[in-house]
Write a protein that holds these residues in place. Structure first.
Motif, PDB file in Angstrom:
ATOM      1  N   ALA A 471       0.835  -1.210   0.000  1.00  0.00           N
ATOM      2  CA  ALA A 471       0.000   0.000   0.000  1.00  0.00           C
ATOM      3  C   ALA A 471       0.864   1.253   0.000  1.00  0.00           C
ATOM      4  O   ALA A 471       0.579   2.224  -0.724  1.00  0.00           O
ATOM      5  N   GLU A 472       1.913   1.245   0.796  1.00  0.00           N
ATOM      6  CA  GLU A 472       2.791   2.404   0.874  1.00  0.00           C
ATOM      7  C   GLU A 472       3.504   2.655  -0.463  1.00  0.00           C
ATOM      8  O   GLU A 472       3.713   3.802  -0.870  1.00  0.00           O
ATOM      9  N   LEU A 473       3.876   1.568  -1.139  1.00  0.00           N
ATOM     10  CA  LEU A 473       4.534   1.724  -2.432  1.00  0.00           C
ATOM     11  C   LEU A 473       3.578   2.290  -3.475  1.00  0.00           C
ATOM     12  O   LEU A 473       3.978   3.077  -4.339  1.00  0.00           O
ATOM     13  N   VAL A 474       2.298   1.886  -3.378  1.00  0.00           N
ATOM     14  CA  VAL A 474       1.298   2.466  -4.290  1.00  0.00           C
ATOM     15  C   VAL A 474       1.198   3.965  -4.045  1.00  0.00           C
ATOM     16  O   VAL A 474       1.125   4.769  -4.983  1.00  0.00           O
ATOM     17  N   THR A 475       1.194   4.349  -2.754  1.00  0.00           N
ATOM     18  CA  THR A 475       1.156   5.768  -2.414  1.00  0.00           C
ATOM     19  C   THR A 475       2.378   6.494  -2.951  1.00  0.00           C
ATOM     20  O   THR A 475       2.275   7.574  -3.550  1.00  0.00           O
ATOM     21  N   ALA A 476       3.553   5.877  -2.757  1.00  0.00           N
ATOM     22  CA  ALA A 476       4.801   6.500  -3.208  1.00  0.00           C
ATOM     23  C   ALA A 476       4.822   6.681  -4.718  1.00  0.00           C
ATOM     24  O   ALA A 476       5.354   7.663  -5.234  1.00  0.00           O
ATOM     25  N   GLN A 477       4.219   5.721  -5.435  1.00  0.00           N
ATOM     26  CA  GLN A 477       4.219   5.812  -6.891  1.00  0.00           C
ATOM     27  C   GLN A 477       3.366   6.970  -7.394  1.00  0.00           C
ATOM     28  O   GLN A 477       3.549   7.427  -8.527  1.00  0.00           O
ATOM     29  N   GLN A 599      -2.841   7.750   4.259  1.00  0.00           N
ATOM     30  CA  GLN A 599      -1.870   7.055   3.403  1.00  0.00           C
ATOM     31  C   GLN A 599      -0.487   7.700   3.494  1.00  0.00           C
ATOM     32  O   GLN A 599       0.532   7.003   3.532  1.00  0.00           O
ATOM     33  N   LEU A 600      -0.468   9.042   3.532  1.00  0.00           N
ATOM     34  CA  LEU A 600       0.815   9.740   3.641  1.00  0.00           C
ATOM     35  C   LEU A 600       1.464   9.457   4.989  1.00  0.00           C
ATOM     36  O   LEU A 600       2.688   9.301   5.081  1.00  0.00           O
ATOM     37  N   THR A 601       0.635   9.351   6.042  1.00  0.00           N
ATOM     38  CA  THR A 601       1.163   9.028   7.372  1.00  0.00           C
ATOM     39  C   THR A 601       1.770   7.628   7.387  1.00  0.00           C
ATOM     40  O   THR A 601       2.868   7.410   7.918  1.00  0.00           O
ATOM     41  N   ALA A 602       1.069   6.669   6.750  1.00  0.00           N
ATOM     42  CA  ALA A 602       1.588   5.298   6.680  1.00  0.00           C
ATOM     43  C   ALA A 602       2.891   5.254   5.875  1.00  0.00           C
ATOM     44  O   ALA A 602       3.837   4.541   6.232  1.00  0.00           O
ATOM     45  N   LEU A 603       2.935   6.053   4.818  1.00  0.00           N
ATOM     46  CA  LEU A 603       4.144   6.102   3.999  1.00  0.00           C
ATOM     47  C   LEU A 603       5.324   6.641   4.798  1.00  0.00           C
ATOM     48  O   LEU A 603       6.448   6.146   4.672  1.00  0.00           O
ATOM     49  N   SER A 604       5.066   7.632   5.625  1.00  0.00           N
ATOM     50  CA  SER A 604       6.152   8.228   6.411  1.00  0.00           C
ATOM     51  C   SER A 604       6.718   7.263   7.439  1.00  0.00           C
ATOM     52  O   SER A 604       7.840   7.432   7.909  1.00  0.00           O
TER      53      SER A 604
END
Length: 704
Positions: A471-477, A599-604
């Motif tokens: 999920a985080e990689l999807v956000t990063a993309q 999602q941004l919080t999870a990515l961080s």
């Protein structure tokens, strides 16, 4: 050397033998004086150098040729096998030079090989087309291998035969030297293998013009006699009238099938195994075993050929001065065998330096020069002893034996060096891929392949991260590289946050900023709104005076917060004070922005190193071209690595075979005609000179 007189009888003087004229009749009816004879010998040597230059080009560009035309080493060696096999048959056919002459074989052979190099080999677009044209060149070379030494013999009396033959044997050597010199100085500027063939073909056509204009040969009646010294000139011209060229050739093949002709022919063939490998496989050997470039391998070969050429000249002059051949063959053979033994031992020592190899090659170059040049002189003298008129026949037996031995040896070689075959077939592509230099990939694709080749664990780590943080990689993309970089620098900057949320949610950045502002400003009111169901909110927005909807909302608020209805009514009144437009914006964009925030919080919270690894290699590992290259490496790299470990020992076994061939050459020296003692050889020459004087005196008396 043989000291049999040209004729035991002295027929009366006769007019000159009639010679054929025209383009196909290049015959001389008089034995030429020193100046023109030297000119003819120079043309023959020049032709020999050129022909071997043309046929040896393949060895200088073997690795590039194999890669570009998709040849395995087995196929590359098979080209030489086919060429030598056809050359052996052509050499037998060239035995007809005793009947038809030698010069036209050489002249028109030069035209054929030059044209085949320029228009055939240089334009070959497949390995099969190359094979067919190379086979044609080899057939011509097989015929000229017989014709050129026959011409040298015709124009060189026995007492100067070794010097003349040393110049002929310099033909293959200088041809090899020209190949390595041209290649080592032009490959960097002209890396295409076709360039080498164009140059050699043009040179061949130019030398053809020289030979067409200047090359001549003796009539059969003159060349069919044995000439020991230049003093025999008058005698052989006088005897020529009484010779029937067809009669003296009766049974000539049977006369040459003697143990002292066939045996030495076989012996020199196995002695030359190392030489033929040097010609065709030096570049392959040093490229696969020691990592030399084609240019560097050719530069090393320069030393071998240059020293060999110089030693040939010394050997020929020395042999004629001493008037013996056998001692030089023995000493040269032993020296060459010693060098080949040292060369074999160096095969498994990767630390062997360039100049150390130069030192090892010196005794091989010098020893083989002494042995081969003296052998050629002794062999032609042995053939002459049986029948001077069948010189080309004897040389045809040698040439066909040589080519046959080379064919058998190369077939044997294929089975002995499977590691080298793997390195030639896949080694270059594996090395290019591992170094990030695959010609079909972009710089970024090559970078990925190079990194994975150096650390195969990258693929496993990227796959694990992709599964764990999908999920985080999807956000990063969804984030641009600029936004990712800004987040890394200052993740709490409002503008950066707004831009990131906009890219994740797909909402314009101004609306995101407004949602974030309203969410902060009206945080309490929004928490109240979150407790009211959507239908109730819609009813109140449509009609703020709707008492039933208000009552229901108060109940929902009181229940959600666990407060009294009066407190709930107060919270509802505060919510009603929020501007209608703001509530509409929040109703439409609030949830997507809140989702983006989560999602941004999870990515961080994902490890930055993991994200960086996936960002760097993830896209490349999905690229079909990268995947194909990595699969090729995965399939072939282990075999190439194993071949690198095995090839040195395999090559070493082959070099020991060459060493054995050099030792087996030595006993056959005793079969050849000629003296061991210089003193006795000089005595033979003196006795021959006296017999010639008596015969010339007898001719003079008859003339009177």
């Amino acid at each position: 050397m043989s000291q049999t007189p040209a004729r035991s009888s002295a027929p009366p003087p006769a007019p000159a033998v009639e010679a054929r004229r025209g383009l196909l009749g290049r015959q001389l009816d008089r034995y030429p004086s020193t100046a023109p004879r030297t000119a003819y010998l120079i043309i023959v040597v020049l032709a020999t150098i050129t022909l071997y230059y043309e046929i040896y080009v393949q060895g200088s560009v073997a690795t590039t040729l194999a890669a570009n035309l998709h040849m395995t080493l087995v196929f590359l060696i098979s080209i030489s096998i086919v060429g030598n096999g056809l050359g052996a048959l052509a050499a037998i056919a060239a035995g007809l030079a005793d009947r038809w002459g030698r010069a036209n074989f050489v002249v028109y052979g030069l035209a054929a090989t030059g044209a085949l190099d320029v228009f055939g080999l240089a334009n070959a677009t497949s390995k099969w087309a190359y094979l067919v044209v190379f086979a044609a060149v080899s057939m011509v070379e097989g015929m000229i291998l017989v014709a050129t030494p026959a011409l040298i013999r015709d124009f060189s009396p026995q007492l100067s035969r070794a010097t003349a033959m040393c110049f002929w044997t310099m033909g293959p050597v200088l041809g090899s030297l020209v190949v390595s010199e041209v290649a080592s100085h032009t490959l960097e500027r002209h890396p295409d293998w076709q360039y080498q063939y164009r140059v050699s073909g043009i040179v061949g056509l130019l030398v053809f013009v020289v030979a067409f204009v200047g090359l001549r040969e003796l009539t059969p009646q003159l060349r069919d006699q044995l000439m020991v010294s230049a003093r025999d000139k008058a005698l052989i011209e006088a005897n020529a009238r009484g010779i029937d060229p067809n009669a003296v050739l009766t049974g000539h093949w049977k006369q040459m099938m003697r143990k002292n002709v066939v045996g030495p022919a076989f012996a020199i063939s196995i002695f030359l195994l190392y030489y033929y490998c040097a010609v065709g496989l030096f570049v392959v050997y040093f490229a696969t075993d020691f990592g030399y470039s084609e240019a560097r391998a050719n530069a090393l070969a320069d030393w071998y050929w240059a020293v060999n050429a110089g030693a040939l000249l010394v050997a020929g002059i020395l042999s004629d001065a001493l008037k013996v051949r056998k001692p030089l063959m023995l000493v040269g053979g032993l020296a060459s065998a010693l060098g080949v033994a040292l060369f074999a031992m160096a095969a498994t020592r990767p630390q062997t330096g360039y100049y150390e190899f130069v030192g090892i090659l010196l005794p091989i170059a010098i020893g083989s020069a002494f042995a081969f040049s003296a052998w050629m002189a002794a062999f032609t003298e042995t053939v002459e002893k049986h029948n001077p008129a069948a010189t080309a026949t004897g040389l045809a037996i040698w040439a066909s034996t040589l080519r046959t031995v080379v064919v058998v040896a190369l077939l044997f070689l294929i089975t002995m060096i499977p590691g080298a075959s793997t390195l030639v077939g896949q080694g270059t592509q594996v090395a290019q891929a591992a170094a990030g230099q695959a010609p079909g990939l972009s710089e970024a694709e090559n970078a990925t392949v190079r990194a994975v080749a150096g650390d195969p664990g990258i693929v496993t780590r990227v796959q694990a991260i992709a599964a764990k943080d999908a999920a985080e990689l999807v956000t990063a993309q969804k984030l641009t590289p600029q936004t990712l970089a800004a987040l890394k620098t200052d993740p709490n900057a409002p503008a950066t946050q707004a831009q990131a949320l906009s890219e994740i949610s797909g909402i314009p950045v101004n609306d995101v900023a407004q949602v974030m502002f309203l969410s902060t400003t009206y945080a309490s009111q929004l928490s109240t709104a979150a407790t009211i169901d959507a239908a109730t909110q819609a009813a109140i927005l449509a009609n703020p005076a709707d008492t039933a909807a208000q009552a229901k909302a108060v109940g929902e608020i009181a229940t959600a917060f666990g407060i009294a209805p009066a407190q709930a009514a107060t919270r509802l009144q505060a919510l009603a004070a929020v501007p209608h437009a703001s509530l509409v914006l929040l109703a439409v964009d609030g949830k997507p922005v809140r989702t983006a925030v989560a999602q941004l919080t999870a990515l961080s919270q994902a490890p930055p190193s993991d994200l960086a690894l996936v960002a760097e290699y993830g896209p490349g590992l999905k690229d079909p071209k990268v995947v194909t290259e990595l699969k090729f490496l995965q399939t072939n790299a282990p075999a190439v690595q194993e071949a690198k470990q095995q090839a040195p020992a395999q090559w070493q076994h082959w070099w020991w075979v060459c060493f054995a061939g050099q030792l087996l050459f030595l006993p056959f020296i005793w079969l050849l005609t000629g003296r061991w003692s210089p003193k006795k050889a000089k005595q033979d020459a003196h006795e021959h000179a006296e017999r010639v004087e008596h015969q010339l005196a007898a001719l003079a008396e008859l003339a009177d």
